[in-house]
Design an enzyme around this catalytic site. Structure first.
Site, PDB file in Angstrom:
ATOM      1  N   GLY A  47       0.855  -1.151  -0.024  1.00  0.00           N
ATOM      2  CA  GLY A  47       0.008   0.143  -0.023  1.00  0.00           C
ATOM      3  C   GLY A  47       0.829   1.265  -0.041  1.00  0.00           C
ATOM      4  O   GLY A  47       1.865   1.170  -0.556  1.00  0.00           O
ATOM      5  N   GLU A  48       0.485   2.290   0.804  1.00  0.00           N
ATOM      6  CA  GLU A  48       1.538   3.441   0.846  1.00  0.00           C
ATOM      7  C   GLU A  48       1.716   3.584   2.349  1.00  0.00           C
ATOM      8  O   GLU A  48       0.936   3.925   3.156  1.00  0.00           O
ATOM      9  CB  GLU A  48       0.337   4.765   0.435  1.00  0.00           C
ATOM     10  CG  GLU A  48       1.293   5.772  -0.089  1.00  0.00           C
ATOM     11  CD  GLU A  48       2.134   5.510  -1.224  1.00  0.00           C
ATOM     12  OE1 GLU A  48       2.063   4.807  -2.132  1.00  0.00           O
ATOM     13  OE2 GLU A  48       3.256   5.917  -0.998  1.00  0.00           O
ATOM     14  N   SER A  49       3.084   3.473   2.543  1.00  0.00           N
ATOM     15  CA  SER A  49       3.796   3.378   3.800  1.00  0.00           C
ATOM     16  C   SER A  49       3.685   4.536   4.411  1.00  0.00           C
ATOM     17  O   SER A  49       3.253   4.283   5.698  1.00  0.00           O
ATOM     18  CB  SER A  49       5.163   2.902   3.774  1.00  0.00           C
ATOM     19  OG  SER A  49       5.722   3.822   3.230  1.00  0.00           O
ATOM     20  N   CYS A  79       6.331  -4.953   0.719  1.00  0.00           N
ATOM     21  CA  CYS A  79       6.221  -3.772   0.192  1.00  0.00           C
ATOM     22  C   CYS A  79       6.232  -2.705   1.211  1.00  0.00           C
ATOM     23  O   CYS A  79       7.310  -2.507   1.832  1.00  0.00           O
ATOM     24  CB  CYS A  79       5.359  -3.619  -1.078  1.00  0.00           C
ATOM     25  SG  CYS A  79       5.822  -2.659  -2.289  1.00  0.00           S
ATOM     26  N   ARG A 113      12.524   4.374  -0.882  1.00  0.00           N
ATOM     27  CA  ARG A 113      11.215   4.081  -1.600  1.00  0.00           C
ATOM     28  C   ARG A 113      11.041   4.334  -2.809  1.00  0.00           C
ATOM     29  O   ARG A 113      12.131   5.107  -3.475  1.00  0.00           O
ATOM     30  CB  ARG A 113      10.278   5.247  -0.681  1.00  0.00           C
ATOM     31  CG  ARG A 113       9.886   4.960   0.679  1.00  0.00           C
ATOM     32  CD  ARG A 113       9.031   5.732   1.300  1.00  0.00           C
ATOM     33  NE  ARG A 113       7.783   5.619   0.754  1.00  0.00           N
ATOM     34  CZ  ARG A 113       6.831   6.645   0.399  1.00  0.00           C
ATOM     35  NH1 ARG A 113       7.204   8.039   0.711  1.00  0.00           N
ATOM     36  NH2 ARG A 113       5.767   6.395  -0.087  1.00  0.00           N
ATOM     37  N   ILE A 140       5.526  -3.354  -7.398  1.00  0.00           N
ATOM     38  CA  ILE A 140       4.324  -2.236  -7.585  1.00  0.00           C
ATOM     39  C   ILE A 140       4.840  -0.956  -6.961  1.00  0.00           C
ATOM     40  O   ILE A 140       5.042  -0.895  -5.658  1.00  0.00           O
ATOM     41  CB  ILE A 140       3.159  -2.653  -7.150  1.00  0.00           C
ATOM     42  CG1 ILE A 140       2.491  -3.753  -7.884  1.00  0.00           C
ATOM     43  CG2 ILE A 140       2.206  -1.245  -7.386  1.00  0.00           C
ATOM     44  CD1 ILE A 140       1.297  -4.353  -7.227  1.00  0.00           C
ATOM     45  N   ARG A 141       5.541  -0.027  -7.640  1.00  0.00           N
ATOM     46  CA  ARG A 141       6.225   1.026  -7.009  1.00  0.00           C
ATOM     47  C   ARG A 141       7.199   0.759  -5.917  1.00  0.00           C
ATOM     48  O   ARG A 141       6.954   1.189  -4.608  1.00  0.00           O
ATOM     49  CB  ARG A 141       5.260   2.191  -6.612  1.00  0.00           C
ATOM     50  CG  ARG A 141       4.231   2.762  -7.750  1.00  0.00           C
ATOM     51  CD  ARG A 141       3.642   4.070  -7.555  1.00  0.00           C
ATOM     52  NE  ARG A 141       4.314   5.118  -7.208  1.00  0.00           N
ATOM     53  CZ  ARG A 141       4.320   5.820  -6.070  1.00  0.00           C
ATOM     54  NH1 ARG A 141       3.520   5.655  -5.381  1.00  0.00           N
ATOM     55  NH2 ARG A 141       4.963   7.061  -6.018  1.00  0.00           N
ATOM     56  N   HIS A 177       5.381  -8.504  -4.208  1.00  0.00           N
ATOM     57  CA  HIS A 177       3.873  -8.849  -3.506  1.00  0.00           C
ATOM     58  C   HIS A 177       3.768 -10.501  -3.451  1.00  0.00           C
ATOM     59  O   HIS A 177       3.260 -10.778  -4.595  1.00  0.00           O
ATOM     60  CB  HIS A 177       3.015  -8.029  -4.220  1.00  0.00           C
ATOM     61  CG  HIS A 177       2.706  -6.744  -3.944  1.00  0.00           C
ATOM     62  ND1 HIS A 177       1.658  -6.363  -3.071  1.00  0.00           N
ATOM     63  CD2 HIS A 177       3.509  -5.505  -4.410  1.00  0.00           C
ATOM     64  CE1 HIS A 177       2.097  -4.903  -2.839  1.00  0.00           C
ATOM     65  NE2 HIS A 177       2.914  -4.640  -3.551  1.00  0.00           N
ATOM     66  N   GLU A 179       1.524 -12.055  -2.109  1.00  0.00           N
ATOM     67  CA  GLU A 179       0.238 -12.464  -2.161  1.00  0.00           C
ATOM     68  C   GLU A 179      -0.450 -12.386  -3.392  1.00  0.00           C
ATOM     69  O   GLU A 179      -1.416 -12.757  -3.698  1.00  0.00           O
ATOM     70  CB  GLU A 179      -0.265 -11.468  -0.919  1.00  0.00           C
ATOM     71  CG  GLU A 179      -0.638 -10.106  -1.479  1.00  0.00           C
ATOM     72  CD  GLU A 179       0.393  -9.238  -1.442  1.00  0.00           C
ATOM     73  OE1 GLU A 179       1.359  -9.620  -1.591  1.00  0.00           O
ATOM     74  OE2 GLU A 179       0.141  -8.030  -1.547  1.00  0.00           O
TER      75      GLU A 179
HETATM   76  N1  GLN Z   1       5.321   2.865  -2.826  1.00  0.00           N
HETATM   77  C1  GLN Z   1       4.859   2.626  -1.667  1.00  0.00           C
HETATM   78  C2  GLN Z   1       5.312   3.210  -0.445  1.00  0.00           C
HETATM   79  O1  GLN Z   1       6.437   3.807  -0.368  1.00  0.00           O
HETATM   80  C3  GLN Z   1       4.885   0.829  -1.428  1.00  0.00           C
HETATM   81  C4  GLN Z   1       4.247   0.266  -2.793  1.00  0.00           C
HETATM   82  C5  GLN Z   1       3.632  -0.903  -2.441  1.00  0.00           C
HETATM   83  O2  GLN Z   1       3.611  -1.334  -1.224  1.00  0.00           O
HETATM   84  N2  GLN Z   1       3.238  -1.697  -3.300  1.00  0.00           N
HETATM   85  O3  GLN Z   1       5.012   2.787   0.436  1.00  0.00           O
END
Ligand code: GLN
Length: 184
Positions: A47-49, A79, A113, A140-141, A177, A179
């Site tokens: 997700g987005e940390s 992630c 990140r 993913i990013r 990921h 999962e």
């Molecule tokens: N770019 C997200 C972050 O910095 C991590 C991406 C992800 O969890 N797929 O939190």
């Protein structure tokens, strides 16, 4: 086996499905009381940390979660979850001090990140994970693990010369990921 999945933001539904497919019982951690429930494993989803860290703080779950992580339960982190655990975060987007240098700071690795450039922002590759070949790995990013800070950290997979998943004590953490391609 009982798995508590942090469910404040991000890919927690996928993480729950992953563990259920492996026969585990899952529950969502959405508030402080959930942190105290019995669990064998804590799963931290992607997700987005920065958002996850802020929500964990706002919901009063930061210290109790840190206690549980330190208390020797298993932790499985993808992630953003890895970023929350890392001892050091190199965040190119950090400008004004609103993003801390670490969140839980329990896993002896340094991460950067959003480490893969625009074109490689999201991609899937196939590699060896924990000795098992041909494991699909979806990034993913994704962050990159830029340094391993303890000889006790075991690298389970690598890409582009950098570790992409590690094991340390009871923690297994991925920059990708697992999962999403349920073979790891
Ligand atoms: N770019 C997200 C972050 O910095 C991590 C991406 C992800 O969890 N797929 O939190």
């Amino acid at each position: 086996m009982k798995v508590g999945v942090l469910a404040v933001q991000g890919a927690f539904a996928e993480m729950e499905a992953y563990w259920r497919a492996q026969g585990a019982e899952t529950f969502e951690i959405r508030q402080r009381a959930d942190v105290e429930r019995g669990m064998d494993l804590l799963a931290l989803p992607g997700g987005e940390s920065t958002v996850q860290g802020k929500l964990i703080n706002d919901l009063g779950m930061f210290e109790p979660l840190k206690e549980r992580i330190r208390g020797g339960i298993h932790v499985f982190a993808a992630c953003a979850g890895l970023i929350l655990l890392a001892e050091k975060i190199d965040d190119p987007g950090r400008r004004d001090g609103t993003r801390p240098e670490k969140w839980f700071g329990v896993l002896p690795v340094a991460v950067r990140r959003n480490a893969y450039g625009r074109q490689l922002g999201s991609f899937t590759t196939v590699g060896t994970f924990d000795g098992k070949p041909n494991v699909p790995m979806t990034f993913i990013r994704a962050p990159a693990i830029t340094a391993i800070l303890s000889p006790e950290v075991e690298t389970l997979s690598s890409f582009d010369g950098k570790p992409t998943s590690v094991r340390w004590r009871d923690i297994t953490a991925f920059t990708w990921h697992p999962e999403l391609n349920a073979t790891a």
